[in-house]
Design an enzyme around this catalytic site. Structure first.
Site, mmCIF file in Angstrom:
data_model
loop_
_atom_site.group_PDB
_atom_site.id
_atom_site.type_symbol
_atom_site.label_atom_id
_atom_site.label_comp_id
_atom_site.label_asym_id
_atom_site.label_seq_id
_atom_site.Cartn_x
_atom_site.Cartn_y
_atom_site.Cartn_z
ATOM 1 N N HIS A 89 -123.434 67.170 -25.913
ATOM 2 C CA HIS A 89 -122.955 66.094 -25.056
ATOM 3 C C HIS A 89 -123.887 66.043 -23.849
ATOM 4 O O HIS A 89 -124.501 67.050 -23.475
ATOM 5 C CB HIS A 89 -121.523 66.363 -24.600
ATOM 6 N N CYS A 132 -125.757 61.731 -25.369
ATOM 7 C CA CYS A 132 -125.492 60.543 -24.569
ATOM 8 C C CYS A 132 -126.276 60.629 -23.260
ATOM 9 O O CYS A 132 -126.557 61.713 -22.751
ATOM 10 C CB CYS A 132 -124.000 60.423 -24.255
#
Length: 242
Positions: A89, A132
């Site tokens: 992430h 991301c």
């Protein structure tokens, strides 16, 4: 007016060892195993010596990169190229470790630059970042129809600190990266397929990755989405993997 001269093609020497390091947070990232499998197949096909570490903490991201640098510099045989795959992430400029803490991407990139990794000086260093880079989502857009002074030759040859690097991000700055719970991330799956089954200089292969991703129709929460990678290159020569 003189005719333009054809560009002289110069390629990196890939006859030495090829090394790869993959650092992947699998926690709360369903589909990661499919990406790891695809990367393992790709590195085998491209004759890379591959090392994988799952679920690194933020500190371990940094430690593993520094350990990788030390391993490369301590080898007796010549090294031609290094790949580093970072999957976690993330937000813009940072990755989240398994422990929920963040590590700066710039600090990870520093480990293998021309100053800090002598064995890879003037040699290609490829970073693949599946994470991301923000919360923005792209719904797509409709399209119609279908002054530096040159150094004299007798001076010692030097090289900029940050050349010969290729940073490949799964998405544009500020945007989300898409991952399927079973099939893995669309970026990694597309990249490994192109790198394994197509031939050509790496920037040409990445153009094909971008084309395929831009063409794809992704659906998230019932809404159509578009995504494309971002490529930042300071390569000085053509890089062939096949």
């Amino acid at each position: 007016m003189s005719n333009p001269k054809p560009l002289k093609e110069e390629a990196y020497d890939m006859s030495g060892a090829r090394l790869a390091l993959t650092l992947c947070v699998t926690k709360a990232r369903e589909g990661s195993e499919a990406d790891l499998d695809a990367l393992e197949h790709m590195f085998q096909q491209l004759k890379f010596e591959s090392t994988v570490k799952k679920d690194p903490t933020a500190q371990q991201f940094q430690e593993e990169l520094e350990k990788f640098q030390e391993t490369i510099d301590s080898r007796k045989d010549p090294v031609s190229c290094a790949f580093v795959v970072l999957m976690a992430h993330g937000e813009e400029g940072v990755l989240e470790g398994e422990d929920g803490k963040f590590v700066k991407l710039d600090n990870l990139f520093e480990a293998l630059n021309n100053k800090n990794c002598q064995a890879l000086r003037a040699k290609p260093k490829v970073y693949i970042v599946q994470a991301c880079r923000g919360e923005q989502r792209d719904s797509g857009e409709r399209v119609g129809g279908e002054g530096v002074t040159l150094i004299k030759k007798d001076r010692p040859q030097t090289i900029p600190t940050y050349t010969d690097a290729l940073h490949i991000y799964s998405t544009m700055e500020g945007f989300i990266a898409y991952r399927h719970d079973q099939k893995g991330s669309y970026f990694i799956q597309t990249l490994t397929d192109v790198f394994t089954n197509q031939k050509g200089p790496i920037l040409m292969l990445l153009t094909e990755v971008t084309r395929r991703m831009a063409q794809a129709e992704l659906v998230q929460e019932g809404k159509p989405r578009k995504a494309n990678p971002e490529i930042q290159s300071t390569l000085r020569k053509r890089l062939y993997l096949q």
